[in-house]
Scaffold this active site. Sequence first.
Site, PDB file in Angstrom:
ATOM      1  N   HIS A   1      55.905 -52.890 -89.156  1.00 38.64           N
ATOM      2  CA  HIS A   1      56.122 -52.742 -87.712  1.00 38.64           C
ATOM      3  C   HIS A   1      55.079 -53.491 -86.882  1.00 38.64           C
ATOM      4  CE1 HIS A   1      53.043 -49.510 -86.935  1.00 38.64           C
ATOM      5  NE2 HIS A   1      53.334 -49.134 -88.160  1.00 38.64           N
TER       6      HIS A   1
ATOM      7  N   ASP B   1      46.924 -50.801 -88.427  1.00 43.10           N
ATOM      8  CA  ASP B   1      48.229 -50.158 -88.624  1.00 43.10           C
ATOM      9  C   ASP B   1      49.148 -50.673 -87.515  1.00 43.10           C
ATOM     10  OD1 ASP B   1      50.387 -48.428 -88.823  1.00 43.10           O
ATOM     11  OD2 ASP B   1      49.286 -46.670 -88.152  1.00 43.10           O
TER      12      ASP B   1
ATOM     13  N   GLU C   1      58.062 -48.194 -84.477  1.00 39.27           N
ATOM     14  CA  GLU C   1      57.739 -47.238 -85.533  1.00 39.27           C
ATOM     15  C   GLU C   1      56.807 -46.144 -85.023  1.00 39.27           C
ATOM     16  OE1 GLU C   1      55.597 -45.435 -88.922  1.00 39.27           O
ATOM     17  OE2 GLU C   1      54.781 -46.565 -87.236  1.00 39.27           O
ATOM     18  N   GLU C   2      55.871 -46.491 -84.144  1.00 41.10           N
ATOM     19  CA  GLU C   2      54.876 -45.520 -83.688  1.00 41.10           C
ATOM     20  C   GLU C   2      55.481 -44.412 -82.822  1.00 41.10           C
ATOM     21  OE1 GLU C   2      52.148 -45.189 -84.906  1.00 41.10           O
ATOM     22  OE2 GLU C   2      51.267 -47.108 -85.506  1.00 41.10           O
TER      23      GLU C   2
ATOM     24  N   ASP D   1      52.873 -50.017 -94.914  1.00 41.49           N
ATOM     25  CA  ASP D   1      52.117 -49.285 -93.898  1.00 41.49           C
ATOM     26  C   ASP D   1      50.761 -48.935 -94.480  1.00 41.49           C
ATOM     27  OD1 ASP D   1      51.604 -47.792 -91.450  1.00 41.49           O
ATOM     28  OD2 ASP D   1      53.779 -47.662 -91.245  1.00 41.49           O
TER      29      ASP D   1
ATOM     30  N   HIS E   1      44.644 -44.558 -87.031  1.00 40.87           N
ATOM     31  CA  HIS E   1      44.889 -44.227 -85.624  1.00 40.87           C
ATOM     32  C   HIS E   1      43.598 -44.005 -84.849  1.00 40.87           C
ATOM     33  CE1 HIS E   1      49.432 -43.043 -85.737  1.00 40.87           C
ATOM     34  NE2 HIS E   1      49.171 -44.171 -86.372  1.00 40.87           N
TER      35      HIS E   1
END
Length: 377
Positions: A72, A190, A224-225, A245, A325
């Site tokens: 992503h 990410d 995706e997030e 991922d 994150h």
Amino acid sequence: MTQLPIDTDYLREQLRALLLIPSPSGMTDDVVRYVCGELDKMDIRYELTRRGAIRAIIPGRHESPRRAIAAHLDTLGAMVKGIKRDGRLRVVPIGHWNARFAEGARVKIHCDNGQIYQGTILPLKASGHTYNTEVDAQPSSWDNLEIRIDEPANQIEQLWSMGVRVGDFVSVDSNPEFTEKGFINGRHLDDKAGVASMLAAAKALRDAGEEPELDCHLLFTISEEVGVGASHILHGDVAEMVSIDNGTIAPEQNTCEYGVTIAMQDSSGPFDRHLTQHLIGVCKRDEIEFSRDVFKFYRSDAASALEAGNDIRTALICFALDASHGWERSHIRSLVSVADLLVGYMRSKPLFAEHENVIGSDEEYPLIHDTERLRSS
């Protein structure tokens, strides 16, 4: 089978370029254009979905069953929730990330009139010289944060005249740092590290002049997030999809810090056993450093693809990531291992031979013959 070399410099350059392009979920046009440019350089055909995701294809020796690899392009971000009378901005997150990692982040506010303003996300009580121990006592929550904009504006009217509005996108600066020892620090690894690995794998195939064993779609998703992911991007003729991922480095996890991690299960359930074992076999065959892990609080593009009703086998491979994150860190060896596995997967034989069905050989599981026998009886 001799391994194809991965262009590490290219992988590193692509990651750096991707990290410098703001792309919070919902604002991904610029990064999509960039990746399309790289696909053009490699003469890889692609199309854009209505929502702007990329569906590329590398033709293989056989058209069916088709494979897909997904990563992503979208990242975490924020949005202006309100304009305060003192010239500060209220803020809410885009995607799921903790407010404690937003404190101190350098950001850009993207206005509808084309203006981009810089700023910093700060807690409401940001100065120990003023608030003393109240700085430590205040809660860590998005309601307790605001954006200090780097403009001579301390009134709501000034912000309004500048074009700042509720709903403006806020991108969070990656601030990437590549160390001599191979570590990569920054926000949004990410999943831009996964995207860079996928581009490097595609380049390895193209440089070698090789076709993959089967037609292979390269899927670059854009949401995706926020949970949408690969739900809308697959063609019906794709039989299996490998998502890329992050694998989390933490106590109780078995992520391989300098290799590739194959996820056996995430919060959405187990991944396809046959496809996962196939990937493990590729790692063993090609001597790629790997580990297996299970993630309890995690989902990927694979989950959204299945939830959308796609009848496909799915698997998840991961690059190592510390502090996901948040202030993230990976290592170039892990990204190269991911690219090696992707190349090995694209060069590998089909998951099942022609005489086999979805749960084994016809001789072992004679489903068709049993059905015919039941009908005749």
